[in-house]
Design a protein around this motif. Structure first.
Motif, PDB file in Angstrom:
ATOM      1  N   ASP A 210       0.943  -1.192  -0.128  1.00  0.00           N
ATOM      2  CA  ASP A 210       0.053   0.165   0.106  1.00  0.00           C
ATOM      3  C   ASP A 210       0.854   1.120  -0.067  1.00  0.00           C
ATOM      4  O   ASP A 210       1.478   1.816   1.150  1.00  0.00           O
ATOM      5  CB  ASP A 210      -0.965   0.000   1.152  1.00  0.00           C
ATOM      6  N   PRO A 211       1.231   1.702  -1.333  1.00  0.00           N
ATOM      7  CA  PRO A 211       2.165   3.174  -1.278  1.00  0.00           C
ATOM      8  C   PRO A 211       1.571   4.313  -0.634  1.00  0.00           C
ATOM      9  O   PRO A 211       2.463   4.915  -0.150  1.00  0.00           O
ATOM     10  CB  PRO A 211       2.414   3.117  -2.884  1.00  0.00           C
ATOM     11  N   VAL A 212       0.531   4.425  -0.704  1.00  0.00           N
ATOM     12  CA  VAL A 212      -0.454   5.556  -0.167  1.00  0.00           C
ATOM     13  C   VAL A 212      -0.288   5.493   1.344  1.00  0.00           C
ATOM     14  O   VAL A 212       0.272   6.729   1.966  1.00  0.00           O
ATOM     15  CB  VAL A 212      -1.874   5.665  -0.357  1.00  0.00           C
ATOM     16  N   ASN A 213      -0.640   4.507   2.213  1.00  0.00           N
ATOM     17  CA  ASN A 213      -0.431   4.480   3.690  1.00  0.00           C
ATOM     18  C   ASN A 213       0.944   3.918   4.013  1.00  0.00           C
ATOM     19  O   ASN A 213       1.227   3.920   5.427  1.00  0.00           O
ATOM     20  CB  ASN A 213      -1.478   3.757   4.177  1.00  0.00           C
ATOM     21  N   ASN A 224      -8.394 -18.862   6.805  1.00  0.00           N
ATOM     22  CA  ASN A 224      -8.565 -19.273   8.275  1.00  0.00           C
ATOM     23  C   ASN A 224      -7.385 -18.463   9.090  1.00  0.00           C
ATOM     24  O   ASN A 224      -7.498 -18.592  10.353  1.00  0.00           O
ATOM     25  CB  ASN A 224      -8.533 -20.553   8.575  1.00  0.00           C
ATOM     26  N   TYR A 225      -6.532 -17.798   8.253  1.00  0.00           N
ATOM     27  CA  TYR A 225      -5.287 -17.386   9.002  1.00  0.00           C
ATOM     28  C   TYR A 225      -5.348 -15.688   8.772  1.00  0.00           C
ATOM     29  O   TYR A 225      -5.831 -15.348   7.790  1.00  0.00           O
ATOM     30  CB  TYR A 225      -4.007 -17.960   8.668  1.00  0.00           C
ATOM     31  N   SER A 226      -5.131 -14.924   9.870  1.00  0.00           N
ATOM     32  CA  SER A 226      -5.143 -13.680   9.762  1.00  0.00           C
ATOM     33  C   SER A 226      -3.666 -13.148   9.008  1.00  0.00           C
ATOM     34  O   SER A 226      -2.750 -13.959   9.021  1.00  0.00           O
ATOM     35  CB  SER A 226      -5.224 -12.926  11.185  1.00  0.00           C
ATOM     36  N   SER A 227      -3.895 -11.797   8.686  1.00  0.00           N
ATOM     37  CA  SER A 227      -2.758 -11.210   8.021  1.00  0.00           C
ATOM     38  C   SER A 227      -2.001 -10.302   8.999  1.00  0.00           C
ATOM     39  O   SER A 227      -2.637 -10.063  10.062  1.00  0.00           O
ATOM     40  CB  SER A 227      -3.022 -10.360   6.785  1.00  0.00           C
ATOM     41  N   PHE A 228      -0.993  -9.741   8.701  1.00  0.00           N
ATOM     42  CA  PHE A 228      -0.273  -8.949   9.744  1.00  0.00           C
ATOM     43  C   PHE A 228       0.427  -7.941   8.763  1.00  0.00           C
ATOM     44  O   PHE A 228       0.854  -8.127   7.770  1.00  0.00           O
ATOM     45  CB  PHE A 228       0.808  -9.512  10.553  1.00  0.00           C
ATOM     46  N   GLN A 229       0.380  -6.682   9.284  1.00  0.00           N
ATOM     47  CA  GLN A 229       0.894  -5.357   8.653  1.00  0.00           C
ATOM     48  C   GLN A 229       2.200  -4.732   9.288  1.00  0.00           C
ATOM     49  O   GLN A 229       2.334  -4.893  10.468  1.00  0.00           O
ATOM     50  CB  GLN A 229      -0.056  -4.345   8.435  1.00  0.00           C
TER      51      GLN A 229
END
Length: 252
Positions: A210-213, A224-229
Motif C-alpha cells: 500500500d504505497p499511499v499509507n 482461516n489465518y489472519s494477515s499482519f501489517q
C-alpha cells in the motif's frame, strides 16, 4: 450445338485496393524481421541470458538486441552467422525456424546446482526459528527449469521446505519451494509470495503493498489465518530471503 457462357470477374473492383508487389515484399520482410527477432528472444531465454549478457557475448549494443526482439530491426547475415557460431545454434532455424534450435541437443548442457536447506523451514503459520544453515546440492537441468518457470536462472536460487497450512491451497505443508534470492532482484513485486525473516523467525507469505499509507501486508492464502501489517519504519525487522517461484513438490 453447345452454348458457352462465362463471366469475367475483376479482382480490382471499384473502391478495392489490391496489394502491389512492393506491398507484398514489404509485408514479407516485416514478418521475417519479427520472426527472426522472436527466435532470438527464444534462444536468449533458453540460454538464461539477459539482453545485456547476450549482447556482450556477440559484441553488440543492448539496444540492438531489444530492437531485434521487438521486430524493429533485423540482424545482418554476418551477425546471424556470429550468433549461430557463438551459441552453437542451427543457422537454418535462426533464419527460417526450420529444424532444431541447436546443432547439438541442449540436454547435454551442464545442470544448474541449487542449494537445498532441509532444516531451514519456512513457516506457513506462526513463524519458525531458523536453526541451521546445513544444506546439500540439487542439480536441475536447464530444460526442466525452462519448462517449470519459463526462464533459466543460473545463479541466485535456493530450495526451502514449507511447514504449516496458512498458504494452502497454493502451498501445502511439506512443500519444497524454489526461491529467487533477494540480492538478485532487489524489487518487491506486489502480490508475489516471499520467503523472509522477522526477528529471526522464517515465514512464507504473499506480499501486498500500500504505497499511499506506506504499509506492507503479509497475507496468508488460507482465509482461516489472519494477515499482519508493517509500516515503513518497522521494516528493519524484516529480512527478505527471496521470491517464491514455484512449488517443486513432485518434481523430484
Amino acid at each position: 450445338m453447345y452454348k458457352f457462357s462465362y463471366t469475367e470477374v475483376s479482382e480490382n473492383l471499384p473502391g478495392k485496393k489490391s496489394d502491389t508487389f512492393e506491398d507484398n515484399v514489404t509485408k514479407s520482410t516485416t514478418e521475417n524481421m519479427e520472426n527472426i527477432g522472436q527466435r532470438i528472444k527464444e534462444l536468449r531465454k533458453r540460454l538464461g541470458l539477459s539482453q545485456r549478457e547476450f549482447a556482450k557475448k556477440i559484441g553488440k549494443a543492448t539496444i540492438s538486441i531489444a530492437k531485434w526482439e521487438a521486430g524493429d530491426r533485423t540482424p545482418d547475415e554476418s551477425t546471424l552467422k556470429l550468433i549461430a557460431k557463438e551459441f552453437n545454434v542451427n543457422e537454418e532455424w535462426l533464419k527460417t525456424g526450420k529444424g532444431e534450435m541447436f546443432v547439438e541437443t541442449p540436454i547435454k548442457e551442464e545442470g544448474i546446482k541449487v542449494p537445498f536447506y532441509p532444516e531451514a523451514t519456512l513457516s506457513a503459520g506462526e513463524g519458525i526459528e531458523a536453526t541451521t544453515e546445513e544444506h546439500f546440492w540439487v542439480e536441475i537441468s536447464p530444460d526442466l527449469m525452462l519448462k517449470l518457470i519459463g526462464v533459466v536462472y543460473r545463479r541466485g536460487l535456493t530450495l526451502l521446505p514449507v511447514y504449516g497450512d496458512s498458504m494452502e491451497p497454493t502451498l501445502k505443508s511439506g512443500s519444497v519451494v524454489m526461491v529467487r534470492l533477494w540480492e538478485y532482484e532487489q524489487n518487491l513485486i506486489n502480490g508475489a509470495i516471499y520467503a523472509f525473516r522477522v526477528d529471526g523467525d522464517l515465514f512464507v507469505k504473499r506480499v501486498e503493498i500500500d504505497p499511499v499509507n506506506k504499509v506492507i501486508t503479509f497475507k496468508s492464502d488460507n482465509p482461516n489465518y489472519s494477515s499482519f501489517q508493517m509500516k515503513r519504519e518497522e521494516l528493519d525487522r524484516v529480512k527478505i530471503i527471496g521470491r517464491v517461484l514455484i512449488d517443486m513438490s513432485g518434481v523430484y
